[in-house]
Design a protein around this motif. Structure first.
Motif, short mmCIF file in Angstrom:
data_model
loop_
_atom_site.label_atom_id
_atom_site.label_comp_id
_atom_site.label_asym_id
_atom_site.label_seq_id
_atom_site.Cartn_x
_atom_site.Cartn_y
_atom_site.Cartn_z
N LYS A 152 0.96 -1.13 0.17
CA LYS A 152 -0.08 0.02 0.03
C LYS A 152 1.04 1.27 -0.09
N ASP A 153 1.96 1.28 0.86
CA ASP A 153 2.69 2.44 1.04
C ASP A 153 3.47 2.65 -0.38
N THR A 154 3.97 1.55 -1.06
CA THR A 154 4.49 1.86 -2.52
C THR A 154 3.75 2.44 -3.30
N ALA A 155 2.43 1.97 -3.48
CA ALA A 155 1.38 2.52 -4.27
C ALA A 155 1.20 3.83 -4.12
N LEU A 156 1.16 4.38 -2.61
CA LEU A 156 0.81 5.67 -2.20
C LEU A 156 2.25 6.50 -2.74
N HIS A 206 20.16 5.58 0.19
CA HIS A 206 20.17 5.51 -1.24
C HIS A 206 19.58 3.95 -1.70
N MET A 207 20.64 3.00 -1.27
CA MET A 207 20.26 1.75 -1.59
C MET A 207 19.05 1.27 -1.14
N LEU A 208 18.44 1.43 0.06
CA LEU A 208 17.28 1.10 0.40
C LEU A 208 16.08 1.69 -0.16
N ILE A 209 16.24 3.08 -0.41
CA ILE A 209 15.10 3.65 -0.96
C ILE A 209 14.96 3.19 -2.60
N PHE A 230 12.98 0.02 -3.02
CA PHE A 230 11.58 0.28 -3.28
C PHE A 230 11.04 0.99 -4.33
N ILE A 231 11.81 1.81 -4.93
CA ILE A 231 11.33 2.51 -6.13
C ILE A 231 11.76 1.28 -7.42
N ALA A 232 12.94 0.65 -7.38
CA ALA A 232 13.26 -0.30 -8.54
C ALA A 232 12.32 -1.46 -8.74
N LEU A 233 12.10 -2.18 -7.83
CA LEU A 233 11.38 -3.32 -7.74
C LEU A 233 10.01 -3.23 -8.56
N PRO A 234 9.22 -2.02 -7.89
CA PRO A 234 7.83 -2.21 -8.58
C PRO A 234 8.06 -1.52 -10.35
N LEU A 235 9.07 -0.82 -10.69
CA LEU A 235 9.39 -0.27 -11.85
C LEU A 235 9.81 -1.63 -13.01
N ILE A 236 10.83 -2.47 -12.16
CA ILE A 236 11.47 -3.39 -13.18
C ILE A 236 10.51 -4.64 -13.21
N GLU A 237 10.05 -5.28 -11.92
CA GLU A 237 9.40 -6.50 -11.80
C GLU A 237 7.86 -6.17 -11.43
N ASP A 238 7.31 -5.07 -11.52
CA ASP A 238 5.86 -4.65 -11.53
C ASP A 238 5.49 -5.42 -10.10
N ARG A 239 6.13 -5.43 -9.00
CA ARG A 239 5.64 -6.12 -7.80
C ARG A 239 6.26 -4.93 -6.76
N PRO A 240 5.39 -4.93 -5.64
CA PRO A 240 5.86 -4.30 -4.68
C PRO A 240 7.07 -4.88 -3.70
N VAL A 241 7.79 -4.16 -2.94
CA VAL A 241 8.81 -4.93 -2.06
C VAL A 241 8.12 -5.65 -0.96
N ASP A 242 8.43 -7.01 -0.59
CA ASP A 242 7.86 -7.57 0.46
C ASP A 242 9.23 -7.99 1.46
#
Length: 196
Positions: free
Chosen positions: A101-105, A160-163, A166-178
Protein backbone atom coordinates in the motif's frame (compact mmCIF):
# COMPACT_ATOMS: atom_id res chain seq x y z
CA UNK A 1 3.22 28.38 20.83
CA UNK A 2 4.22 24.70 20.84
CA UNK A 3 2.20 24.07 24.01
CA UNK A 4 -0.80 25.80 22.39
CA UNK A 5 -0.57 23.61 19.27
CA UNK A 6 -0.04 20.53 21.43
CA UNK A 7 -3.11 21.29 23.56
CA UNK A 8 -5.23 21.89 20.47
CA UNK A 9 -4.06 18.62 18.94
CA UNK A 10 -4.82 16.63 22.07
CA UNK A 11 -8.59 17.13 21.68
CA UNK A 12 -8.86 14.30 19.17
CA UNK A 13 -8.64 10.81 20.64
CA UNK A 14 -6.03 8.41 19.24
CA UNK A 15 -8.84 6.26 17.82
CA UNK A 16 -10.41 9.24 16.05
CA UNK A 17 -7.01 10.34 14.79
CA UNK A 18 -6.37 6.85 13.35
CA UNK A 19 -9.80 6.97 11.69
CA UNK A 20 -9.00 10.36 10.13
CA UNK A 21 -5.59 9.21 8.94
CA UNK A 22 -7.12 6.08 7.43
CA UNK A 23 -9.67 8.16 5.55
CA UNK A 24 -6.93 10.44 4.20
CA UNK A 25 -4.95 7.44 2.94
CA UNK A 26 -8.06 5.92 1.37
CA UNK A 27 -8.80 9.19 -0.42
CA UNK A 28 -5.19 9.45 -1.58
CA UNK A 29 -5.44 5.98 -3.13
CA UNK A 30 -8.78 6.84 -4.75
CA UNK A 31 -8.17 10.33 -6.13
CA UNK A 32 -4.47 11.16 -5.72
CA UNK A 33 -2.88 14.07 -3.90
CA UNK A 34 -3.85 16.82 -6.31
CA UNK A 35 -7.57 15.99 -6.16
CA UNK A 36 -7.61 15.36 -2.41
CA UNK A 37 -9.27 18.28 -0.65
CA UNK A 38 -9.89 19.16 2.96
CA UNK A 39 -13.60 19.32 2.03
CA UNK A 40 -13.46 15.69 0.88
CA UNK A 41 -11.64 14.60 4.05
CA UNK A 42 -14.17 16.49 6.19
CA UNK A 43 -17.09 14.86 4.36
CA UNK A 44 -15.54 11.37 4.52
CA UNK A 45 -14.79 11.65 8.23
CA UNK A 46 -17.89 13.65 9.25
CA UNK A 47 -15.73 16.39 10.71
CA UNK A 48 -15.38 20.09 10.04
CA UNK A 49 -12.67 21.65 7.93
CA UNK A 50 -11.94 23.91 10.90
CA UNK A 51 -11.13 20.84 13.00
CA UNK A 52 -8.84 19.49 10.30
CA UNK A 53 -6.98 22.78 9.92
CA UNK A 54 -6.76 23.26 13.69
CA UNK A 55 -5.41 19.73 14.15
CA UNK A 56 -3.02 19.53 11.18
CA UNK A 57 -2.64 23.04 9.82
CA UNK A 58 -2.50 22.14 6.13
CA UNK A 59 -3.18 19.44 3.58
CA UNK A 60 0.54 18.56 3.20
CA UNK A 61 0.96 18.06 6.95
CA UNK A 62 -2.25 16.02 7.15
CA UNK A 63 -1.02 13.73 4.36
CA UNK A 64 2.45 13.38 5.89
CA UNK A 65 1.02 12.61 9.34
CA UNK A 66 -1.35 10.05 7.83
CA UNK A 67 1.57 8.33 6.11
CA UNK A 68 3.63 8.52 9.30
CA UNK A 69 0.98 6.59 11.22
CA UNK A 70 1.42 3.55 8.93
CA UNK A 71 5.03 2.95 10.02
CA UNK A 72 5.23 -0.07 12.34
CA UNK A 73 8.39 1.07 14.12
CA UNK A 74 10.84 3.92 13.82
CA UNK A 75 14.45 3.07 13.00
CA UNK A 76 15.45 5.22 15.99
CA UNK A 77 13.81 2.62 18.25
CA UNK A 78 15.84 -0.33 16.93
CA UNK A 79 19.04 -1.29 18.73
CA UNK A 80 19.68 -5.02 19.10
CA UNK A 81 23.43 -4.74 19.61
CA UNK A 82 24.40 -5.81 16.09
CA UNK A 83 23.80 -4.46 12.60
CA UNK A 84 22.49 -7.81 11.36
CA UNK A 85 20.10 -7.92 14.31
CA UNK A 86 18.96 -4.34 13.70
CA UNK A 87 18.20 -5.01 10.04
CA UNK A 88 16.51 -8.32 10.86
CA UNK A 89 14.25 -6.55 13.37
CA UNK A 90 13.52 -3.80 10.84
CA UNK A 91 12.39 -6.42 8.32
CA UNK A 92 10.49 -8.38 10.97
CA UNK A 93 8.46 -5.26 11.83
CA UNK A 94 7.66 -4.70 8.17
CA UNK A 95 4.26 -5.77 6.89
CA UNK A 96 3.97 -7.02 3.30
CA UNK A 97 0.45 -5.64 2.82
CA UNK A 98 1.36 -2.26 4.28
CA UNK A 99 4.54 -2.04 2.18
CA UNK A 100 2.46 -2.73 -0.95
CA UNK A 101 0.00 0.00 0.00
CA UNK A 102 2.80 2.42 0.90
CA UNK A 103 4.63 1.73 -2.38
CA UNK A 104 1.49 2.54 -4.36
CA UNK A 105 0.90 5.70 -2.33
CA UNK A 106 4.48 6.90 -2.67
CA UNK A 107 4.41 6.28 -6.41
CA UNK A 108 1.30 8.44 -6.58
CA UNK A 109 2.89 11.15 -4.46
CA UNK A 110 6.11 11.35 -6.50
CA UNK A 111 4.66 13.82 -8.98
CA UNK A 112 2.91 15.80 -6.25
CA UNK A 113 6.19 16.20 -4.33
CA UNK A 114 7.76 17.86 -7.36
CA UNK A 115 4.78 20.18 -7.77
CA UNK A 116 4.27 21.08 -4.10
CA UNK A 117 7.20 22.37 -2.06
CA UNK A 118 4.95 22.29 1.03
CA UNK A 119 4.25 18.57 0.60
CA UNK A 120 7.93 17.90 -0.06
CA UNK A 121 8.89 19.72 3.15
CA UNK A 122 6.22 17.97 5.23
CA UNK A 123 7.29 14.53 3.98
CA UNK A 124 10.97 15.34 4.56
CA UNK A 125 10.35 16.73 8.06
CA UNK A 126 7.97 14.03 9.28
CA UNK A 127 8.99 10.88 7.40
CA UNK A 128 12.24 10.97 5.47
CA UNK A 129 14.66 12.88 7.71
CA UNK A 130 13.74 11.09 10.98
CA UNK A 131 14.19 7.67 9.34
CA UNK A 132 17.45 8.62 7.65
CA UNK A 133 18.71 10.00 10.97
CA UNK A 134 17.67 6.74 12.67
CA UNK A 135 19.47 4.73 10.00
CA UNK A 136 22.62 6.85 10.34
CA UNK A 137 22.54 6.35 14.13
CA UNK A 138 22.20 2.59 13.60
CA UNK A 139 25.20 2.61 11.23
CA UNK A 140 27.30 4.79 13.61
CA UNK A 141 26.69 2.29 16.41
CA UNK A 142 27.84 -0.46 14.06
CA UNK A 143 31.02 1.47 13.27
CA UNK A 144 31.60 2.04 16.99
CA UNK A 145 31.23 -1.73 17.60
CA UNK A 146 33.77 -2.45 14.84
CA UNK A 147 31.29 -4.16 12.51
CA UNK A 148 31.87 -1.60 9.74
CA UNK A 149 35.13 0.15 8.91
CA UNK A 150 34.88 3.88 9.70
CA UNK A 151 36.12 4.77 6.22
CA UNK A 152 33.71 2.43 4.38
CA UNK A 153 32.64 4.37 1.27
CA UNK A 154 29.20 2.72 1.22
CA UNK A 155 28.15 4.18 4.60
CA UNK A 156 26.73 7.37 3.11
CA UNK A 157 24.79 5.45 0.47
CA UNK A 158 22.78 3.00 2.57
CA UNK A 159 19.64 5.19 2.50
CA UNK A 160 19.98 5.47 -1.28
CA UNK A 161 20.30 1.70 -1.60
CA UNK A 162 17.21 1.01 0.50
CA UNK A 163 15.04 3.71 -1.06
CA UNK A 164 16.27 2.63 -4.48
CA UNK A 165 15.06 -0.91 -3.83
CA UNK A 166 11.56 0.35 -3.04
CA UNK A 167 11.50 2.35 -6.28
CA UNK A 168 13.25 -0.13 -8.56
CA UNK A 169 11.40 -3.37 -7.79
CA UNK A 170 7.92 -2.11 -8.78
CA UNK A 171 9.42 -0.45 -11.85
CA UNK A 172 11.46 -3.46 -13.01
CA UNK A 173 9.34 -6.40 -11.86
CA UNK A 174 5.92 -4.75 -11.42
CA UNK A 175 5.57 -5.91 -7.82
CA UNK A 176 5.95 -4.23 -4.45
CA UNK A 177 8.74 -4.87 -1.99
CA UNK A 178 7.99 -7.60 0.55
CA UNK A 179 9.92 -9.04 3.48
CA UNK A 180 11.55 -11.81 1.42
CA UNK A 181 12.84 -9.37 -1.19
CA UNK A 182 14.01 -6.92 1.47
CA UNK A 183 15.91 -9.67 3.33
CA UNK A 184 17.55 -10.91 0.12
CA UNK A 185 18.41 -7.36 -0.97
CA UNK A 186 20.02 -6.50 2.36
CA UNK A 187 22.01 -9.76 2.38
CA UNK A 188 23.12 -9.49 -1.26
CA UNK A 189 23.66 -5.75 -1.63
CA UNK A 190 23.72 -3.75 1.62
CA UNK A 191 25.83 -6.00 3.84
CA UNK A 192 28.49 -6.75 1.18
CA UNK A 193 28.75 -3.03 0.36
CA UNK A 194 29.35 -2.36 4.06
CA UNK A 195 31.80 -5.24 4.42
CA UNK A 196 29.59 -7.01 6.95
Amino acid sequence: MTEEVSSRRSRITPERQAELHGAVLDLLREVGYEALTMDAVAARTRSSKATLYRQWGSKPELVARALQCTKPVSLREIDTGSLRGDFALMVEHSDDDQMAKDTALMRGLTHAVHESPELHKALRDLLVDPEINGLHAMLRRSVDRGEIAPDCPALDFVPHMLIGAFIALPLIEDRPVDRDFLTDFIDAVVFPALGV
